[in-house]
Design an enzyme around this catalytic site. Structure first.
Site, PDB file in Angstrom:
ATOM      1  N   ASN A 124       0.761  -1.438   0.017  1.00  0.00           N
ATOM      2  CA  ASN A 124      -0.048  -0.022  -0.021  1.00  0.00           C
ATOM      3  C   ASN A 124       0.924   1.185   0.010  1.00  0.00           C
ATOM      4  OD1 ASN A 124      -1.632   2.085   0.557  1.00  0.00           O
ATOM      5  ND2 ASN A 124      -2.152   1.345   2.536  1.00  0.00           N
ATOM      6  N   HIS A 133      -4.201  -0.662   8.594  1.00  0.00           N
ATOM      7  CA  HIS A 133      -3.868  -0.795  10.095  1.00  0.00           C
ATOM      8  C   HIS A 133      -5.579  -1.561  10.533  1.00  0.00           C
ATOM      9  CE1 HIS A 133      -5.528   3.210   9.780  1.00  0.00           C
ATOM     10  NE2 HIS A 133      -6.251   3.075  10.889  1.00  0.00           N
TER      11      HIS A 133
END
Length: 163
Positions: A124, A133
DNA sequence: CCCACAAGTCGCT
DNA sequence: AGCGACTTGTGGG
């Protein structure tokens, strides 16, 4: 490369003609790779670019505070077809919620590509805005994180997620 | 071409 | 409860 100064350090943002193309965590410790100063298309720092910078910073600050950004800058994602699909799926995870790698894999119609999803997350280019996350391992464990597990835990805690 | 990886499920002990 | 095999996409030896 534009610096974005926050209470958590200086993030670095890179823009293309189409939008935000890359965002990096604060360089800790040793000096960052030179990477050459990135001059935009010579001359005009367009109003467009400045607007992106402003929106990006606002969005970043919100996320760091555990809130959902009001606006996103346009993103110019560079990656394989598979990766783009994963990143899009991640963008749909609301603040304060989490998904497992398996759920993300199913969301893009490849339930068995769980492992590949992990790889895509690691690739990413725009962490935080694309919330890698918020992806945990299936058993509720923390998993891994390219920016460092401390970051992952911190971000989740600020969003009110109890891992 | 073979290996490793931010995973997950199934089957067997 | 633990272990091994097979699964997918991607990058590196």
């Amino acid at each position: 490369m534009q610096k974005i100064v926050t209470a958590d350090g200086e993030f670095m943002a890179r823009y293309s003609e189409k939008g935000l193309a890359e965002l990096n965590f604060p360089a800790r410790g040793r000096a960052r790779a030179p990477v050459g100063r990135h001059r935009g298309p010579a001359g005009k720092t367009s109003a467009k670019l400045r607007r992106w910078e402003r929106v990006t910073k606002a969005a970043l600050m919100s996320i760091l505070a555990g809130r959902a950004p009001e606006k996103f800058p346009p993103l110019d994602l560079d990656g394989t077809d598979f990766q783009i699909r994963v990143w899009h799926a991640l963008l749909k995870i609301p603040t304060g919620r989490t998904k497992s790698y398996g759920e993300v894999a199913r969301a893009i119609g490849k339930p068995k590509a769980v492992r590949a999803v992990g790889g895509a997350c690691g690739a990413n280019p725009v962490p935080l805005l694309i919330p890698c996350h918020r992806v945990l391992a299936a058993n509720g464990k923390i998993g891994g994180y390219s920016g460092g597990l401390d970051w992952k835990r911190k971000l989740l805690a600020r969003e009110g997620v109890k891992a």
